[in-house]
Design a protein around this motif. Structure first.
Motif, PDB file in Angstrom:
ATOM      1  N   UNK A 256       0.828  -1.196   0.000  1.00 22.31           N
ATOM      2  CA  UNK A 256       0.000   0.000   0.000  1.00 22.31           C
ATOM      3  C   UNK A 256       0.871   1.258   0.000  1.00 22.31           C
ATOM      4  N   UNK A 257       2.062   1.154   0.577  1.00 18.95           N
ATOM      5  CA  UNK A 257       3.031   2.240   0.470  1.00 18.95           C
ATOM      6  C   UNK A 257       3.507   2.374  -0.968  1.00 18.95           C
ATOM      7  N   UNK A 258       3.767   1.236  -1.602  1.00 22.21           N
ATOM      8  CA  UNK A 258       4.169   1.249  -3.011  1.00 22.21           C
ATOM      9  C   UNK A 258       3.042   1.784  -3.887  1.00 22.21           C
ATOM     10  N   UNK A 259       1.791   1.435  -3.508  1.00 19.40           N
ATOM     11  CA  UNK A 259       0.622   1.952  -4.233  1.00 19.40           C
ATOM     12  C   UNK A 259       0.652   3.474  -4.282  1.00 19.40           C
ATOM     13  N   UNK A 260       0.818   4.101  -3.121  1.00 18.70           N
ATOM     14  CA  UNK A 260       0.853   5.557  -3.080  1.00 18.70           C
ATOM     15  C   UNK A 260       2.044   6.097  -3.872  1.00 18.70           C
ATOM     16  N   UNK A 287       2.751  13.357   2.226  1.00 14.28           N
ATOM     17  CA  UNK A 287       3.116  12.988   3.597  1.00 14.28           C
ATOM     18  C   UNK A 287       1.876  12.735   4.438  1.00 14.28           C
ATOM     19  N   UNK A 288       0.839  13.555   4.273  1.00 14.50           N
ATOM     20  CA  UNK A 288      -0.389  13.358   5.037  1.00 14.50           C
ATOM     21  C   UNK A 288      -1.041  12.017   4.757  1.00 14.50           C
ATOM     22  N   UNK A 289      -1.057  11.611   3.493  1.00 16.94           N
ATOM     23  CA  UNK A 289      -1.651  10.322   3.148  1.00 16.94           C
ATOM     24  C   UNK A 289      -0.848   9.168   3.748  1.00 16.94           C
ATOM     25  N   UNK A 290       0.465   9.286   3.739  1.00 16.05           N
ATOM     26  CA  UNK A 290       1.300   8.229   4.324  1.00 16.05           C
ATOM     27  C   UNK A 290       1.120   8.142   5.835  1.00 16.05           C
ATOM     28  N   UNK A 291       1.059   9.283   6.504  1.00 15.86           N
ATOM     29  CA  UNK A 291       0.869   9.281   7.962  1.00 15.86           C
ATOM     30  C   UNK A 291      -0.464   8.640   8.324  1.00 15.86           C
ATOM     31  N   UNK A 292      -1.517   8.998   7.610  1.00 15.56           N
ATOM     32  CA  UNK A 292      -2.837   8.438   7.897  1.00 15.56           C
ATOM     33  C   UNK A 292      -2.869   6.935   7.671  1.00 15.56           C
ATOM     34  N   UNK A 293      -2.290   6.480   6.567  1.00 16.13           N
ATOM     35  CA  UNK A 293      -2.292   5.050   6.293  1.00 16.13           C
ATOM     36  C   UNK A 293      -1.433   4.294   7.299  1.00 16.13           C
ATOM     37  N   UNK A 294      -0.308   4.879   7.690  1.00 15.18           N
ATOM     38  CA  UNK A 294       0.550   4.235   8.686  1.00 15.18           C
ATOM     39  C   UNK A 294      -0.148   4.074  10.015  1.00 15.18           C
ATOM     40  N   UNK A 295      -0.912   5.080  10.431  1.00 15.84           N
ATOM     41  CA  UNK A 295      -1.638   5.000  11.701  1.00 15.84           C
ATOM     42  C   UNK A 295      -2.715   3.920  11.643  1.00 15.84           C
ATOM     43  N   UNK A 296      -3.414   3.838  10.526  1.00 14.94           N
ATOM     44  CA  UNK A 296      -4.456   2.814  10.373  1.00 14.94           C
ATOM     45  C   UNK A 296      -3.864   1.415  10.494  1.00 14.94           C
ATOM     46  N   UNK A 297      -2.775   1.173   9.784  1.00 16.88           N
ATOM     47  CA  UNK A 297      -2.161  -0.152   9.825  1.00 16.88           C
ATOM     48  C   UNK A 297      -1.571  -0.455  11.201  1.00 16.88           C
ATOM     49  N   UNK A 333       6.251   4.157  11.881  1.00 14.51           N
ATOM     50  CA  UNK A 333       7.498   4.852  11.546  1.00 14.51           C
ATOM     51  C   UNK A 333       7.888   4.616  10.094  1.00 14.51           C
ATOM     52  N   UNK A 334       7.622   3.418   9.605  1.00 20.13           N
ATOM     53  CA  UNK A 334       7.985   3.098   8.221  1.00 20.13           C
ATOM     54  C   UNK A 334       7.164   3.921   7.229  1.00 20.13           C
ATOM     55  N   UNK A 335       5.895   4.108   7.502  1.00 24.44           N
ATOM     56  CA  UNK A 335       5.058   4.894   6.590  1.00 24.44           C
ATOM     57  C   UNK A 335       5.440   6.364   6.609  1.00 24.44           C
ATOM     58  N   UNK A 336       5.763   6.896   7.779  1.00 24.92           N
ATOM     59  CA  UNK A 336       6.184   8.297   7.848  1.00 24.92           C
ATOM     60  C   UNK A 336       7.466   8.498   7.038  1.00 24.92           C
ATOM     61  N   UNK A 337       8.424   7.586   7.208  1.00 26.69           N
ATOM     62  CA  UNK A 337       9.672   7.676   6.443  1.00 26.69           C
ATOM     63  C   UNK A 337       9.406   7.559   4.945  1.00 26.69           C
ATOM     64  N   UNK A 338       8.489   6.656   4.564  1.00 25.25           N
ATOM     65  CA  UNK A 338       8.178   6.478   3.151  1.00 25.25           C
ATOM     66  C   UNK A 338       7.551   7.721   2.544  1.00 25.25           C
TER      67      UNK A 338
END
Length: 409
Positions: A256-260, A287-297, A333-338
């Motif tokens: 899903x990170x690769x998707x974005x 960055x906002x989309x990655x933070x939101x998705x990271x929190x959900x996961x 942390x991984x999604x924020x970095x991504x």
């Protein structure tokens, strides 16, 4: 939103089937045999990453900026990849078959998984063009159909034999079908007859232009694979099987990170190429989309992980319940970095990403060696979280400096 939805379906189908089959294997094989499978898959993935050499991400960026060159870019990328795959097979297959301390069944299974993973990497590279030119529906169709075939073949292997050779054979056949389908679809929209006729100058240029992406992607993903290898080396095959069952579930979030990234890199590159005034705002959106998705996961893994262990994997994997909080922190942390790293990649700042990846990776590996012998697999995900936090700080500093220089230019 349509592009996001199609990529979401693609990613969900790919992830659900791959994760589902692996986790069924964890349940049916048990921690020790599954530990062997985990090591084979990990090493095969590393080989595939090396032979990818960043061609996919480079093509994604290049085609996004210059769509009319899609055919030339893809034919050169596939030809260059083959120049790496062939010597890799020549070197590794004899080592697996005649050198490594494995049983005959394990040797054969290792070869089958390696070849299947390499075949799958060809399919992944071929599908890059559909994301770059916005034809997400074609990729969705191919991935959904071949994912179902993969699930059926692995399921049949488990029901009929449930041994590593049968599972490896089913894996190889399904990945060959996936690669063939992706290449066939690609050939319908771009001219690929020139793959074997690419000049050495063209191939050398493709290698040169992809080097920064190769170091970036290779370092990112290889360091991400090292935890399983080091757990196996420092704590044993059974511990590796338990740890891999949890970490592999986490890997379900990575696509899903690769998707974005697949959606945003071409668009960001286009805005950068045309010096759009909305570049900073678009970066904030990424960055906002990655933070939101990271929190959900992260929340999903923390609350659902123990239920997954108790009701699906069973008592032999009970130690996994001590890891879910750390796995959740690592995921966020991984999604924020991504979210920051994608912007650096689209900007073409390979050195900054590479420095961050290598620096944080060295810290992570060193801490694995220090803490796993004394604390077991409980230490591994916390060490990974520390490494990802270091990477986030480096990425954040780099992105901030780049935007500041652009404003002052």
């Amino acid at each position: 939103m349509r592009d996001h939805a199609l990529m979401g379906v693609t990613t969900a189908a790919r992830t659900a089937v791959q994760l589902g089959t692996l986790l069924i294997l964890a349940r049916t094989l048990g921690p020790t045999d599954f530990g062997f499978i985990s090591i084979v898959i990990t090493w095969s993935t590393i080989v595939a990453l090396v032979t990818d050499y960043g061609f996919g991400m480079r093509a994604l960026r290049d085609i996004g900026a210059e769509r009319e060159r899609a055919g030339a870019i893809m034919s050169a990328s596939l030809a260059a990849k083959t120049l790496l795959v062939l010597p890799a097979c020549v070197l590794l297959l004899p080592v697996i078959l005649f050198v490594l301390d494995l049983s005959m069944a394990e040797r054969v299974a290792s070869v089958l998984f390696l070849l299947g993973t390499l075949a799958s990497s060809y399919g992944d590279l071929a599908l890059t063009v559909f994301r770059s030119i916005g034809q997400f529906q074609r990729e969705t169709r191919i991935v959904v159909v071949t994912a179902l075939i993969h699930f059926v073949l692995i399921g049949l292997a488990i029901v009929l034999r449930n041994d590593v050779v049968a599972i490896g054979l089913a894996f190889l056949v399904s990945r060959l079908i996936y690669a063939a389908g992706a290449l066939r679809a690609l050939a319908k929209i771009v001219h690929l007859a020139g793959i074997v006729r690419n000049s050495w100058q063209v191939l050398a240029e493709r290698f040169k232009s992809s080097t920064s992406f190769a170091v970036d992607s290779g370092a990112t993903n290889i360091f991400a694979q090292l935890d399983v290898i080091l757990v196996n080396h420092l704590a044993g095959r059974e511990a590796a099987g338990i740890y891999f069952a949890g970490s592999r579930l986490l890997q379900g979030a990575v696509p899903f990170s690769v998707l974005l990234a697949s959606v945003h890199i071409p668009r960001f590159a286009y805005r950068l190429h045309n010096q759009s005034r909305e570049l900073v705002r678009y970066g904030a959106r990424i960055l906002g989309e990655y933070v939101a998705m990271g929190l959900i996961f992260a929340l999903a893994f923390y609350f659902i992980g123990p239920l997954f262990t108790d009701y699906f994997l069973g008592a032999s994997y009970a130690e996994l319940n001590t890891l879910w909080l750390a796995f959740a922190c690592f995921t966020f942390a991984r999604f924020v970095a991504a979210g920051l790293g994608v912007q650096l990649m689209a900007m073409g700042t390979g050195f900054l990403r590479t420095f961050g990846i290598i620096f944080s990776g060295v810290i992570t590996v060193a801490c694995y060696w220090i803490f796993i012998p004394g604390h077991g697999i409980q230490a591994a995900p916390w060490v990974s979280t520390l490494g990802m936090a270091v990477l986030t700080l480096i990425y954040g500093y780099a992105v901030q400096n780049i935007y500041r220089r652009q404003r002052n230019a």
